[in-house]
Design an enzyme around this catalytic site. Structure first.
Site, PDB file in Angstrom:
ATOM      1  N   ASP A  81      -9.822  30.708 -30.413  1.00  0.00           N
ATOM      2  CA  ASP A  81     -10.622  29.600 -29.790  1.00  0.00           C
ATOM      3  C   ASP A  81      -9.856  28.857 -28.752  1.00  0.00           C
ATOM      4  O   ASP A  81      -8.578  28.895 -28.571  1.00  0.00           O
ATOM      5  CB  ASP A  81     -11.328  28.776 -30.732  1.00  0.00           C
ATOM      6  CG  ASP A  81     -10.192  28.026 -31.605  1.00  0.00           C
ATOM      7  OD1 ASP A  81      -9.349  28.768 -32.120  1.00  0.00           O
ATOM      8  OD2 ASP A  81     -10.591  26.797 -31.902  1.00  0.00           O
ATOM      9  N   GLU A 138     -10.274  27.720 -34.813  1.00  0.00           N
ATOM     10  CA  GLU A 138      -8.952  26.913 -35.731  1.00  0.00           C
ATOM     11  C   GLU A 138      -9.268  25.248 -35.096  1.00  0.00           C
ATOM     12  O   GLU A 138      -8.719  24.677 -36.121  1.00  0.00           O
ATOM     13  CB  GLU A 138      -7.885  27.911 -35.036  1.00  0.00           C
ATOM     14  CG  GLU A 138      -6.668  27.102 -36.156  1.00  0.00           C
ATOM     15  CD  GLU A 138      -5.956  25.781 -35.349  1.00  0.00           C
ATOM     16  OE1 GLU A 138      -5.638  24.949 -36.492  1.00  0.00           O
ATOM     17  OE2 GLU A 138      -6.170  25.770 -34.049  1.00  0.00           O
ATOM     18  N   GLU A 139      -9.399  25.243 -34.057  1.00  0.00           N
ATOM     19  CA  GLU A 139      -9.359  23.927 -33.582  1.00  0.00           C
ATOM     20  C   GLU A 139     -10.309  22.779 -34.102  1.00  0.00           C
ATOM     21  O   GLU A 139     -11.218  22.348 -33.358  1.00  0.00           O
ATOM     22  CB  GLU A 139      -9.301  23.625 -32.162  1.00  0.00           C
ATOM     23  CG  GLU A 139      -8.172  24.624 -31.250  1.00  0.00           C
ATOM     24  CD  GLU A 139      -6.848  23.967 -31.241  1.00  0.00           C
ATOM     25  OE1 GLU A 139      -6.890  22.798 -32.030  1.00  0.00           O
ATOM     26  OE2 GLU A 139      -5.776  24.381 -30.800  1.00  0.00           O
ATOM     27  N   ARG A 178       9.838  26.773 -42.420  1.00  0.00           N
ATOM     28  CA  ARG A 178      10.226  26.098 -43.474  1.00  0.00           C
ATOM     29  C   ARG A 178       9.604  26.474 -44.587  1.00  0.00           C
ATOM     30  O   ARG A 178       8.307  26.748 -44.698  1.00  0.00           O
ATOM     31  CB  ARG A 178      10.482  24.473 -43.277  1.00  0.00           C
ATOM     32  CG  ARG A 178       9.029  23.920 -42.971  1.00  0.00           C
ATOM     33  CD  ARG A 178       9.265  22.370 -42.990  1.00  0.00           C
ATOM     34  NE  ARG A 178       9.797  21.801 -44.149  1.00  0.00           N
ATOM     35  CZ  ARG A 178      10.915  21.332 -44.178  1.00  0.00           C
ATOM     36  NH1 ARG A 178      11.751  21.202 -43.157  1.00  0.00           N
ATOM     37  NH2 ARG A 178      11.535  20.564 -45.288  1.00  0.00           N
ATOM     38  N   HIS A 368      -1.845  21.908 -25.688  1.00  0.00           N
ATOM     39  CA  HIS A 368      -2.779  20.777 -25.749  1.00  0.00           C
ATOM     40  C   HIS A 368      -2.856  19.976 -24.400  1.00  0.00           C
ATOM     41  O   HIS A 368      -3.263  18.782 -24.240  1.00  0.00           O
ATOM     42  CB  HIS A 368      -2.976  19.887 -26.899  1.00  0.00           C
ATOM     43  CG  HIS A 368      -3.642  20.838 -27.912  1.00  0.00           C
ATOM     44  ND1 HIS A 368      -4.357  20.192 -29.028  1.00  0.00           N
ATOM     45  CD2 HIS A 368      -3.047  21.670 -28.567  1.00  0.00           C
ATOM     46  CE1 HIS A 368      -4.635  20.980 -29.782  1.00  0.00           C
ATOM     47  NE2 HIS A 368      -3.858  22.061 -29.620  1.00  0.00           N
TER      48      HIS A 368
END
Length: 403
Positions: A81, A138-139, A178, A368
């Site tokens: 998206d 996802e957003e 991580r 963004h």
């Protein structure tokens, strides 16, 4: 073949870049990715990949089965998206959908996984099965949740699942991840303060002033992080909007005022604390001033927590491509959020960042922003990373690093 995967994929670079730029030119918001999903499904079928469409409404899952005996199954996930941001890149393939653009690189994520699909479909001598998960929304529009609710891992069982995201602040050829919490839980809050309203010029003493309440509340929010959250934990509280009254009526004290904001955390106990203290401060301060407060706290995605074994495997997969020195396995946690966290709650896995590097113009605008554009030069490295993960997990009998 005798050459490595990166060199092999370099020959496909024009084709893959064209796919990426086509997706970039036709961005779609979450749960609206009809064109993108159709493009993905068509490409997968062209390359002989089994395809399932409509998973979680618009998700696509491609399945590639190895030719050697093996029962292990892994999932590789990319998002499709775009964002509601007007594009200002000026590139020839800029968004043709006004007000919407691929400002987070999901066009590149989709393309890199498509490149991996093409390679794996042509080189199936691994032991097991790979599910290629192309996720919508996802957003913030619930794509991962929708795919999981539609039985993603029941229909396409995975022993482990992996994600990959570009990061412009990392140089091309670098990777970072991580173990443990890597991205934050992303929640939001809205507090509606109500009072009597009144005449701010002649009779303010007869009103209950909610502007005073919100002022104390906004300042008090920062005491939560400073005095309630343990010093060894991390949290962020930010106010995003304050709405009340009218700029054309400055002498009118508003009877209602709304404060909204976001909260970020990694530990579940800190997340609970933030929700509780926001409510306590809002209602307590309102009561002290003769007002009321209505608190709405919306939990978004949880913190993304990488599993130790799969993180080690992802680090090893990246190191085979670029060397250990170019892989940061102790990257600081990011306070952004990712709904891949929900998949990692359901299955063990790991999320990796790939360096975005600089584009052809020598710049690397951040995610963004209206000027961001995915760097096509890193597509072969992303494809090779996915192939290297498959090699680590399922024993692909092809050289994936340097010769």
């Amino acid at each position: 073949m005798t050459q490595d995967v990166i060199a092999a994929v370099q020959a496909w670079q024009p084709e893959l870049a064209a796919i990426r730029q086509d997706i970039h030119a036709h961005p779609e918001m979450g749960m609206e990715e009809h064109r993108t999903a159709a493009l993905v499904a068509a490409r997968l079928r062209d390359w002989g990949v089994e395809v399932a469409e409509g998973v979680g409404r618009l998700g696509v899952v491609g399945t590639i089965r190895g030719t050697r005996p093996g029962q292990r199954v892994i999932g590789l996930r990319a998002d499709m998206d775009a964002l509601q941001i007007p594009e200002a890149t000026g590139v020839p393939y800029a968004s043709t959908n006004p007000g919407v653009m691929h400002a987070c690189g999901h066009d590149g994520h989709t393309t890199m996984l498509l490149g991996a699909a093409k390679y794996l479909a042509e080189n199936r001598d691994f032991a097991g099965t790979v599910h290629l998960i192309f996720q919508p929304a996802e957003e913030g529009r619930g794509g991962a949740r929708a795919m999981l609710a539609d039985g993603l891992f029941e229909r396409f069982p995975c022993d482990a699942v992996y994600g990959l995201h570009n990061k412009p602040t990392l140089a091309a050829g670098q990777f970072a991840t991580r173990k443990g919490p890597a991205l934050a839980a992303t929640d939001s809050f809205a507090v509606t303060f109500r009072g009597t309203g009144g005449h701010g010029g002649s009779t303010p003493h007869l009103a209950t002033d909610i502007t005073i309440v919100q002022a104390h509340f906004v300042l008090a929010l920062q005491t939560i992080v400073g005095r309630n959250v343990p010093a060894v934990e991390a949290a962020v509280l930010s106010v995003g909007s304050i709405q009340g009254g009218s700029p054309v009526s400055p002498n009118v004290m508003p009877a209602e005022l709304v404060v909204t904001g976001t909260s970020r955390s990694y530990a579940p106990k800190v997340r609970d604390l933030l929700e509780r203290r926001i409510g306590e401060l809002a209602t307590g301060l309102a009561a002290a001033h003769g007002c009321t407060a209505e608190v709405a706290y919306r939990r978004g995605v949880p913190a993304l927590v990488n599993h130790a074994e799969q993180t080690d495997l992802a680090v090893a997969a990246a190191a085979r491509l670029v060397g250990e020195a170019a892989v940061d396995a102790q990257f600081p946690p990011v306070t952004g959020g990712e709904d891949f966290a929900l998949m990692l709650e359901a299955r063990p896995g790991a999320f990796m960042f790939i360096g975005g590097g600089k584009g052809p113009d020598g710049t690397s605008p951040n995610l963004h922003t209206p000027h961001f554009d995915f760097n096509d030069a890193i597509i072969p490295m992303g494809v090779a990373y996915w192939v290297s993960v498959v090699d680590q997990e399922l024993g692909l009998q092809r050289p994936v690093g340097g010769s």
